[in-house]
Motif scaffolding. Structure first.
Motif, PDB file in Angstrom:
ATOM      1  N   LEU A 148       0.814  -1.212   0.000  1.00 46.84           N
ATOM      2  CA  LEU A 148       0.000   0.000   0.000  1.00 46.84           C
ATOM      3  C   LEU A 148       0.854   1.271   0.000  1.00 46.84           C
ATOM      4  CD1 LEU A 148      -2.774  -1.061   2.558  1.00 46.84           C
ATOM      5  CD2 LEU A 148      -3.025  -0.821   0.088  1.00 46.84           C
ATOM      6  N   ALA A 149       1.903   1.283   0.825  1.00 44.86           N
ATOM      7  CA  ALA A 149       2.722   2.488   0.965  1.00 44.86           C
ATOM      8  C   ALA A 149       3.621   2.722  -0.236  1.00 44.86           C
ATOM      9  CB  ALA A 149       3.573   2.408   2.235  1.00 44.86           C
ATOM     10  N   VAL A 150       4.143   1.631  -0.827  1.00 47.05           N
ATOM     11  CA  VAL A 150       5.087   1.755  -1.936  1.00 47.05           C
ATOM     12  C   VAL A 150       4.438   1.371  -3.261  1.00 47.05           C
ATOM     13  CG1 VAL A 150       7.311   1.000  -2.872  1.00 47.05           C
ATOM     14  CG2 VAL A 150       7.019   1.297  -0.395  1.00 47.05           C
ATOM     15  N   GLY A 151       3.824   0.194  -3.293  1.00 42.84           N
ATOM     16  CA  GLY A 151       3.227  -0.285  -4.541  1.00 42.84           C
ATOM     17  C   GLY A 151       2.128   0.617  -5.064  1.00 42.84           C
ATOM     18  N   VAL A 219      -9.658 -16.321  16.810  1.00 47.39           N
ATOM     19  CA  VAL A 219     -10.968 -16.899  16.464  1.00 47.39           C
ATOM     20  C   VAL A 219     -10.890 -18.407  16.284  1.00 47.39           C
ATOM     21  CG1 VAL A 219     -11.705 -14.745  15.385  1.00 47.39           C
ATOM     22  CG2 VAL A 219     -10.769 -16.569  13.954  1.00 47.39           C
ATOM     23  N   GLY A 220      -9.668 -18.964  16.307  1.00 46.62           N
ATOM     24  CA  GLY A 220      -9.538 -20.411  16.279  1.00 46.62           C
ATOM     25  C   GLY A 220      -8.904 -21.021  15.043  1.00 46.62           C
ATOM     26  N   PHE A 221      -8.518 -20.208  14.069  1.00 45.70           N
ATOM     27  CA  PHE A 221      -7.946 -20.749  12.841  1.00 45.70           C
ATOM     28  C   PHE A 221      -6.522 -21.269  13.055  1.00 45.70           C
ATOM     29  CE2 PHE A 221     -11.108 -18.216  10.312  1.00 45.70           C
ATOM     30  CZ  PHE A 221     -11.585 -19.267   9.558  1.00 45.70           C
ATOM     31  N   LYS A 222      -6.177 -22.294  12.302  1.00 42.82           N
ATOM     32  CA  LYS A 222      -4.833 -22.843  12.254  1.00 42.82           C
ATOM     33  C   LYS A 222      -4.219 -22.500  10.903  1.00 42.82           C
ATOM     34  CE  LYS A 222      -2.405 -27.296  11.985  1.00 42.82           C
ATOM     35  NZ  LYS A 222      -2.583 -28.768  11.967  1.00 42.82           N
ATOM     36  N   GLU A 223      -3.050 -21.874  10.921  1.00 47.15           N
ATOM     37  CA  GLU A 223      -2.394 -21.486   9.663  1.00 47.15           C
ATOM     38  C   GLU A 223      -1.729 -22.684   9.003  1.00 47.15           C
ATOM     39  OE1 GLU A 223       1.442 -18.885   8.288  1.00 47.15           O
ATOM     40  OE2 GLU A 223       0.149 -17.985   9.824  1.00 47.15           O
ATOM     41  N   LEU A 224      -2.053 -22.889   7.734  1.00 51.86           N
ATOM     42  CA  LEU A 224      -1.427 -23.947   6.946  1.00 51.86           C
ATOM     43  C   LEU A 224      -0.366 -23.399   6.014  1.00 51.86           C
ATOM     44  CD1 LEU A 224      -4.492 -26.186   5.964  1.00 51.86           C
ATOM     45  CD2 LEU A 224      -3.039 -26.323   7.993  1.00 51.86           C
ATOM     46  N   ALA A 225      -0.558 -22.177   5.531  1.00 50.16           N
ATOM     47  CA  ALA A 225       0.410 -21.589   4.608  1.00 50.16           C
ATOM     48  C   ALA A 225       0.253 -20.081   4.575  1.00 50.16           C
ATOM     49  CB  ALA A 225       0.235 -22.162   3.201  1.00 50.16           C
ATOM     50  N   CYS A 226       1.376 -19.419   4.314  1.00 52.40           N
ATOM     51  CA  CYS A 226       1.379 -17.973   4.065  1.00 52.40           C
ATOM     52  C   CYS A 226       2.382 -17.729   2.952  1.00 52.40           C
ATOM     53  CB  CYS A 226       1.754 -17.198   5.327  1.00 52.40           C
ATOM     54  SG  CYS A 226       1.855 -15.406   5.064  1.00 52.40           S
ATOM     55  N   TRP A 227       1.906 -17.199   1.833  1.00 55.73           N
ATOM     56  CA  TRP A 227       2.744 -17.043   0.650  1.00 55.73           C
ATOM     57  C   TRP A 227       2.843 -15.580   0.212  1.00 55.73           C
ATOM     58  CZ3 TRP A 227      -1.185 -20.958  -1.447  1.00 55.73           C
ATOM     59  CH2 TRP A 227      -0.865 -22.261  -1.022  1.00 55.73           C
ATOM     60  N   GLY A 228       3.997 -15.259  -0.338  1.00 59.72           N
ATOM     61  CA  GLY A 228       4.155 -13.970  -0.991  1.00 59.72           C
ATOM     62  C   GLY A 228       3.764 -14.042  -2.450  1.00 59.72           C
ATOM     63  N   SER A 229       3.778 -15.270  -2.991  1.00 58.78           N
ATOM     64  CA  SER A 229       3.329 -15.528  -4.362  1.00 58.78           C
ATOM     65  C   SER A 229       2.480 -16.785  -4.334  1.00 58.78           C
ATOM     66  CB  SER A 229       4.526 -15.727  -5.301  1.00 58.78           C
ATOM     67  OG  SER A 229       4.108 -16.285  -6.541  1.00 58.78           O
ATOM     68  N   ILE A 230       1.235 -16.664  -4.721  1.00 66.11           N
ATOM     69  CA  ILE A 230       0.355 -17.827  -4.723  1.00 66.11           C
ATOM     70  C   ILE A 230       0.710 -18.772  -5.858  1.00 66.11           C
ATOM     71  CG2 ILE A 230      -1.465 -16.808  -6.177  1.00 66.11           C
ATOM     72  CD1 ILE A 230      -3.503 -18.160  -4.277  1.00 66.11           C
ATOM     73  N   LYS A 231       1.276 -18.246  -6.922  1.00 61.83           N
ATOM     74  CA  LYS A 231       1.662 -19.078  -8.057  1.00 61.83           C
ATOM     75  C   LYS A 231       2.836 -19.978  -7.701  1.00 61.83           C
ATOM     76  CE  LYS A 231       3.051 -18.872 -12.918  1.00 61.83           C
ATOM     77  NZ  LYS A 231       3.367 -17.969 -14.064  1.00 61.83           N
ATOM     78  N   ASP A 232       3.853 -19.381  -7.061  1.00 62.84           N
ATOM     79  CA  ASP A 232       5.055 -20.138  -6.702  1.00 62.84           C
ATOM     80  C   ASP A 232       4.945 -20.778  -5.325  1.00 62.84           C
ATOM     81  OD1 ASP A 232       6.120 -19.213  -9.097  1.00 62.84           O
ATOM     82  OD2 ASP A 232       6.998 -17.451  -8.144  1.00 62.84           O
ATOM     83  N   MET A 233       3.931 -20.354  -4.542  1.00 65.72           N
ATOM     84  CA  MET A 233       3.768 -20.814  -3.158  1.00 65.72           C
ATOM     85  C   MET A 233       5.056 -20.562  -2.366  1.00 65.72           C
ATOM     86  SD  MET A 233       1.504 -24.296  -3.599  1.00 65.72           S
ATOM     87  CE  MET A 233      -0.032 -24.290  -4.563  1.00 65.72           C
ATOM     88  N   SER A 234       5.571 -19.340  -2.509  1.00 64.56           N
ATOM     89  CA  SER A 234       6.829 -18.961  -1.870  1.00 64.56           C
ATOM     90  C   SER A 234       6.582 -18.053  -0.669  1.00 64.56           C
ATOM     91  CB  SER A 234       7.729 -18.241  -2.882  1.00 64.56           C
ATOM     92  OG  SER A 234       7.063 -17.122  -3.440  1.00 64.56           O
ATOM     93  N   GLU A 235       7.564 -18.000   0.225  1.00 65.81           N
ATOM     94  CA  GLU A 235       7.446 -17.227   1.454  1.00 65.81           C
ATOM     95  C   GLU A 235       7.403 -15.720   1.167  1.00 65.81           C
ATOM     96  OE1 GLU A 235       7.260 -18.317   4.729  1.00 65.81           O
ATOM     97  OE2 GLU A 235       6.972 -20.291   3.841  1.00 65.81           O
ATOM     98  N   PRO A 236       6.686 -14.957   2.001  1.00 71.38           N
ATOM     99  CA  PRO A 236       6.691 -13.496   1.845  1.00 71.38           C
ATOM    100  C   PRO A 236       8.086 -12.926   2.108  1.00 71.38           C
ATOM    101  CG  PRO A 236       4.885 -14.214   3.274  1.00 71.38           C
ATOM    102  CD  PRO A 236       5.787 -15.393   3.090  1.00 71.38           C
ATOM    103  N   GLN A 237       8.398 -11.844   1.406  1.00 70.45           N
ATOM    104  CA  GLN A 237       9.656 -11.128   1.574  1.00 70.45           C
ATOM    105  C   GLN A 237       9.367  -9.710   2.082  1.00 70.45           C
ATOM    106  OE1 GLN A 237      12.523 -12.846   1.145  1.00 70.45           O
ATOM    107  NE2 GLN A 237      11.186 -14.597   0.657  1.00 70.45           N
ATOM    108  N   PRO A 238      10.383  -8.976   2.533  1.00 69.61           N
ATOM    109  CA  PRO A 238      10.142  -7.614   3.027  1.00 69.61           C
ATOM    110  C   PRO A 238       9.460  -6.704   2.006  1.00 69.61           C
ATOM    111  CG  PRO A 238      12.327  -8.352   3.688  1.00 69.61           C
ATOM    112  CD  PRO A 238      11.785  -9.402   2.761  1.00 69.61           C
ATOM    113  N   ASP A 239       9.711  -6.962   0.719  1.00 67.26           N
ATOM    114  CA  ASP A 239       9.107  -6.126  -0.311  1.00 67.26           C
ATOM    115  C   ASP A 239       7.894  -6.807  -0.977  1.00 67.26           C
ATOM    116  OD1 ASP A 239      10.512  -8.073  -1.636  1.00 67.26           O
ATOM    117  OD2 ASP A 239      11.427  -6.724  -3.104  1.00 67.26           O
ATOM    118  N   THR A 240       7.322  -7.813  -0.316  1.00 64.30           N
ATOM    119  CA  THR A 240       6.121  -8.461  -0.836  1.00 64.30           C
ATOM    120  C   THR A 240       4.947  -7.495  -0.750  1.00 64.30           C
ATOM    121  OG1 THR A 240       6.831 -10.693  -0.263  1.00 64.30           O
ATOM    122  CG2 THR A 240       4.459 -10.322  -0.446  1.00 64.30           C
ATOM    123  N   ARG A 241       4.220  -7.361  -1.832  1.00 63.67           N
ATOM    124  CA  ARG A 241       3.114  -6.406  -1.875  1.00 63.67           C
ATOM    125  C   ARG A 241       1.768  -7.021  -1.498  1.00 63.67           C
ATOM    126  NH1 ARG A 241       4.353  -2.876  -7.383  1.00 63.67           N
ATOM    127  NH2 ARG A 241       6.492  -2.247  -6.784  1.00 63.67           N
TER     128      ARG A 241
END
Length: 249
Positions: A148-151, A219-241
């Motif tokens: 939001l701030a940069v992109g 609220v009770g959710f269990k995290e299974l994944a958090c991605w910076g790219s849904i296509k690559d299923m890769s981890e978020p980076q500091p510059d992930t938008r």
């Protein structure tokens, strides 16, 4: 949340639905990855219905909810034209009242960023949790603070659409104290020999991953994944938008 009224027409004429089309294409891979075969899908903030209709065409039972009556009119028309049955409901995502009805819930295109406080975000998550059956999945995306701030602010003013009948301008600003981005949409729609002007202001809040995760846990959710790219299923980076979450009830 008084938006997407006059803007709905510009939305369906623009490129906005491309994101939902991409999510519809990639979702089967995600479901296969987590070994889930849902039958009933709740699409939250479904907008003009692109994702919901695409899922219905693939044989899923789909319910779409959105706060904008104007957007839902286009969604119903799309479902009719595609000859699929989708139930569309006008409802605020902060006050969902389903009870263990769905195997999968989705919320796309940073719709959750429109919730400007952690309390509102937690209310939405709680409603989704209640709507899901046991072990049901919730898959969603959100813009990051960086996004939001940069992109968004990379082009503080630009032309979004320009045709013979439409002219749409976006103006963006970001408040670093509140972490809220403001998108001002100025549009002109040809009406015969004259032009109709519309103005809408959209605000999105940037949250940290920790804030989002804490809300989900409460609220009770269990995290299974958090991605910076849904296509690559890769981890978020500091510059992930944009981040994508897969969580389970």
């Amino acid at each position: 949340m008084n938006v997407y009224k006059k803007f709905a027409y510009l939305y369906v004429k623009g490129r906005y639905s491309h994101f939902s089309e991409k999510m519809a294409e990639i979702l089967p891979t995600i479901l296969e990855n987590f070994n889930i075969q849902p039958q009933r899908i709740l699409d939250i903030a479904c907008g003009e219905g692109t994702f919901a209709v695409e899922m219905a065409k693939r044989g899923f039972q789909v319910v779409g909810v959105d706060i904008s009556k104007e957007m839902l009119k286009f969604a119903e028309e799309k479902a009719k034209n595609e000859n699929v049955n989708v139930k569309f409901i006008c409802r605020d995502m902060r006050s969902l009242d389903f009870d263990r009805e769905f195997d999968l819930a989705t919320c796309w295109f940073d719709s959750l960023n429109y919730l400007l406080t952690l309390e509102e975000l937690e209310k939405a998550f709680a409603g989704v949790y209640k709507a899901l059956k046991e072990e049901g999945l919730f898959i969603f995306d959100m813009n990051t603070k960086y996004g939001l701030a940069v992109g968004w602010s990379r082009y503080s003013c630009h032309i979004e659409q320009e045709t013979e009948d439409i002219f749409e301008i976006h103006q963006v600003s970001y408040d670093f104290e509140t972490n809220i981005a403001t998108l001002r949409i100025i549009g002109f729609i040809r009406n015969g020999e004259t032009w109709i002007r519309l103005d809408e202001e959209h605000k999105e809040k940037g949250y940290t991953l920790r804030e989002i995760r804490d809300c989900l846990k409460r609220v009770g959710f269990k995290e299974l994944a958090c991605w910076g790219s849904i296509k690559d299923m890769s981890e978020p980076q500091p510059d992930t938008r944009r981040v994508f979450f897969v969580v389970q009830k």
